[in-house]
Design a protein around this motif. Structure first.
Motif, PDB file in Angstrom:
ATOM      1  N   ASP A  84      52.699  29.052  30.854  1.00  0.00           N
ATOM      2  CA  ASP A  84      51.444  28.333  30.405  1.00  0.00           C
ATOM      3  C   ASP A  84      51.023  27.249  32.224  1.00  0.00           C
ATOM      4  O   ASP A  84      50.036  27.066  32.212  1.00  0.00           O
ATOM      5  N   ALA A  85      52.572  26.600  32.211  1.00  0.00           N
ATOM      6  CA  ALA A  85      51.930  26.046  33.356  1.00  0.00           C
ATOM      7  C   ALA A  85      52.073  26.501  34.916  1.00  0.00           C
ATOM      8  O   ALA A  85      50.985  26.807  35.380  1.00  0.00           O
ATOM      9  N   PHE A  86      52.328  28.954  34.508  1.00  0.00           N
ATOM     10  CA  PHE A  86      51.612  29.763  35.341  1.00  0.00           C
ATOM     11  C   PHE A  86      50.084  29.268  35.696  1.00  0.00           C
ATOM     12  O   PHE A  86      50.070  29.717  36.941  1.00  0.00           O
ATOM     13  N   HIS A  87      49.973  29.750  34.449  1.00  0.00           N
ATOM     14  CA  HIS A  87      48.648  29.603  34.105  1.00  0.00           C
ATOM     15  C   HIS A  87      47.823  28.514  34.698  1.00  0.00           C
ATOM     16  O   HIS A  87      46.637  29.090  35.542  1.00  0.00           O
ATOM     17  N   LYS A  88      48.143  27.814  33.825  1.00  0.00           N
ATOM     18  CA  LYS A  88      47.322  26.469  35.362  1.00  0.00           C
ATOM     19  C   LYS A  88      47.600  26.126  35.802  1.00  0.00           C
ATOM     20  O   LYS A  88      45.772  25.894  36.865  1.00  0.00           O
ATOM     21  N   ALA A  89      48.912  26.595  36.957  1.00  0.00           N
ATOM     22  CA  ALA A  89      48.561  26.584  38.450  1.00  0.00           C
ATOM     23  C   ALA A  89      47.683  27.796  39.402  1.00  0.00           C
ATOM     24  O   ALA A  89      47.285  27.274  40.228  1.00  0.00           O
ATOM     25  N   ALA A  90      47.840  28.450  38.797  1.00  0.00           N
ATOM     26  CA  ALA A  90      46.976  29.721  39.107  1.00  0.00           C
ATOM     27  C   ALA A  90      45.564  29.397  39.186  1.00  0.00           C
ATOM     28  O   ALA A  90      44.989  29.534  40.347  1.00  0.00           O
ATOM     29  N   LEU A  91      44.803  28.782  38.092  1.00  0.00           N
ATOM     30  CA  LEU A  91      43.767  28.540  38.005  1.00  0.00           C
ATOM     31  C   LEU A  91      43.496  27.290  38.708  1.00  0.00           C
ATOM     32  O   LEU A  91      41.827  27.494  39.539  1.00  0.00           O
ATOM     33  N   GLY A  95      42.607  31.246  41.391  1.00  0.00           N
ATOM     34  CA  GLY A  95      42.872  32.285  40.407  1.00  0.00           C
ATOM     35  C   GLY A  95      42.242  32.278  39.589  1.00  0.00           C
ATOM     36  O   GLY A  95      40.875  31.117  39.190  1.00  0.00           O
ATOM     37  N   THR A  96      41.246  33.543  38.669  1.00  0.00           N
ATOM     38  CA  THR A  96      39.656  33.426  37.400  1.00  0.00           C
ATOM     39  C   THR A  96      41.081  33.689  36.259  1.00  0.00           C
ATOM     40  O   THR A  96      42.092  34.930  36.723  1.00  0.00           O
ATOM     41  N   ASP A  97      40.605  33.051  35.257  1.00  0.00           N
ATOM     42  CA  ASP A  97      41.273  33.665  33.700  1.00  0.00           C
ATOM     43  C   ASP A  97      41.142  34.684  33.838  1.00  0.00           C
ATOM     44  O   ASP A  97      40.294  35.768  34.294  1.00  0.00           O
ATOM     45  N   ALA A 113      50.535  35.347  30.102  1.00  0.00           N
ATOM     46  CA  ALA A 113      48.890  34.801  31.189  1.00  0.00           C
ATOM     47  C   ALA A 113      48.888  35.778  31.244  1.00  0.00           C
ATOM     48  O   ALA A 113      49.149  36.310  32.510  1.00  0.00           O
ATOM     49  N   PHE A 114      47.460  36.175  31.925  1.00  0.00           N
ATOM     50  CA  PHE A 114      46.678  37.060  33.251  1.00  0.00           C
ATOM     51  C   PHE A 114      46.050  36.112  33.767  1.00  0.00           C
ATOM     52  O   PHE A 114      45.065  35.841  33.091  1.00  0.00           O
ATOM     53  N   VAL A 115      46.061  36.123  35.380  1.00  0.00           N
ATOM     54  CA  VAL A 115      45.020  36.086  36.499  1.00  0.00           C
ATOM     55  C   VAL A 115      44.619  36.659  37.104  1.00  0.00           C
ATOM     56  O   VAL A 115      45.199  37.632  37.490  1.00  0.00           O
ATOM     57  N   ASP A 117      44.213  36.784  41.216  1.00  0.00           N
ATOM     58  CA  ASP A 117      44.469  36.387  42.289  1.00  0.00           C
ATOM     59  C   ASP A 117      43.335  36.437  42.926  1.00  0.00           C
ATOM     60  O   ASP A 117      42.499  36.930  42.455  1.00  0.00           O
ATOM     61  N   PRO A 118      43.379  35.632  44.277  1.00  0.00           N
ATOM     62  CA  PRO A 118      42.423  35.709  45.878  1.00  0.00           C
ATOM     63  C   PRO A 118      41.818  37.499  45.987  1.00  0.00           C
ATOM     64  O   PRO A 118      40.239  37.305  45.935  1.00  0.00           O
ATOM     65  N   ASP A 119      42.381  37.892  45.454  1.00  0.00           N
ATOM     66  CA  ASP A 119      41.705  39.115  45.929  1.00  0.00           C
ATOM     67  C   ASP A 119      41.722  40.027  44.683  1.00  0.00           C
ATOM     68  O   ASP A 119      41.372  41.282  44.888  1.00  0.00           O
ATOM     69  N   GLY A 120      41.856  39.764  43.630  1.00  0.00           N
ATOM     70  CA  GLY A 120      41.526  40.898  42.522  1.00  0.00           C
ATOM     71  C   GLY A 120      42.276  41.208  41.507  1.00  0.00           C
ATOM     72  O   GLY A 120      42.629  42.136  40.532  1.00  0.00           O
ATOM     73  N   ASN A 121      43.314  40.830  42.034  1.00  0.00           N
ATOM     74  CA  ASN A 121      45.011  41.275  41.542  1.00  0.00           C
ATOM     75  C   ASN A 121      45.648  41.039  40.573  1.00  0.00           C
ATOM     76  O   ASN A 121      45.204  39.658  40.316  1.00  0.00           O
ATOM     77  N   ASN A 122      45.617  41.398  38.988  1.00  0.00           N
ATOM     78  CA  ASN A 122      46.002  40.786  38.032  1.00  0.00           C
ATOM     79  C   ASN A 122      47.514  40.791  37.740  1.00  0.00           C
ATOM     80  O   ASN A 122      48.610  41.477  37.935  1.00  0.00           O
ATOM     81  N   ILE A 123      47.808  39.342  37.363  1.00  0.00           N
ATOM     82  CA  ILE A 123      48.886  38.639  37.951  1.00  0.00           C
ATOM     83  C   ILE A 123      49.184  38.230  36.628  1.00  0.00           C
ATOM     84  O   ILE A 123      48.385  37.368  36.208  1.00  0.00           O
TER      85      ILE A 123
END
Length: 142
Positions: A84-91, A95-97, A113-115, A117-123
C-alpha cells in the motif's frame, strides 16, 4: 560503479533501465525503494543504482544511445502495508496507477500494486502472503 556484494546463484544478476529523464526516475525509484527498505547504492553523472537495478541516461556508455523498452519489474514487499505504501509513494513521485493494491488471482495470498514509472515501465510491489512467506527457499542445481 561499485557494488556492495556479489550474489552468486541468482536468476537475474542485474537489470539496466535507460530513461529519458534521470532526475524524474531517480525521484520515483528513491521513493518506492525507500518504502521497500532498499537504499540507493550510489549515483554518478548520468546514472544511479540500488541493489541490482542500474538506471542511466541514453548518453551513458553502457546504454549506447538507446532507451530500453517497456519492462515489468516486481519488487518483493514484506507485508500488505508495504505494498500500500509503495503504491502511495509511487503516485506521489511521478508514477501512474496501473493497478491499485489488492488481491490478485495468481495464487492465494498474492497481494500487489502496479504503477507505471516515468518511462512507462510496469513496476509492481508484491506480498505473497503469510503461507508463502514462511515457505523455505528452494535451490535447484543443474
Amino acid at each position: 560503479m561499485e557494488t556492495q556484494e556479489l550474489h552468486r546463484g541468482r536468476l537475474i544478476d542485474h537489470i539496466q533501465l535507460v530513461v529519458r529523464d534521470l532526475a524524474a526516475s531517480q525521484g520515483f525509484y528513491e521513493a518506492v525503494l525507500k518504502v521497500l527498505k532498499v537504499p540507493l547504492g550510489g549515483a554518478g553523472e548520468g546514472y544511479f543504482w540500488a541493489d541490482e537495478l542500474f538506471v542511466s541516461t541514453a548518453d551513458s556508455e553502457a546504454a549506447q544511445g538507446k532507451l530500453t523498452g517497456r519492462h515489468h519489474l516486481a519488487f518483493q514487499a514484506g507485508d500488505k502495508a508495504t505494498v500500500d505504501a509503495f503504491h502511495k509513494a509511487a503516485l506521489a513521485h511521478g508514477g501512474t496507477d496501473n493497478g491499485p493494491p489488492g488481491e490478485r488471482p495468481y495464487h492465494p495470498g498474492y497481494y500487489a500494486a502496479f504503477v507505471l514509472d516515468p518511462d512507462g515501465n510496469n513496476i509492481e510491489a508484491v506480498f505473497h502472503g503469510e503461507a508463502r512467506r514462511s515457505a523455505p527457499s528452494v535451490k535447484v542445481t543443474f
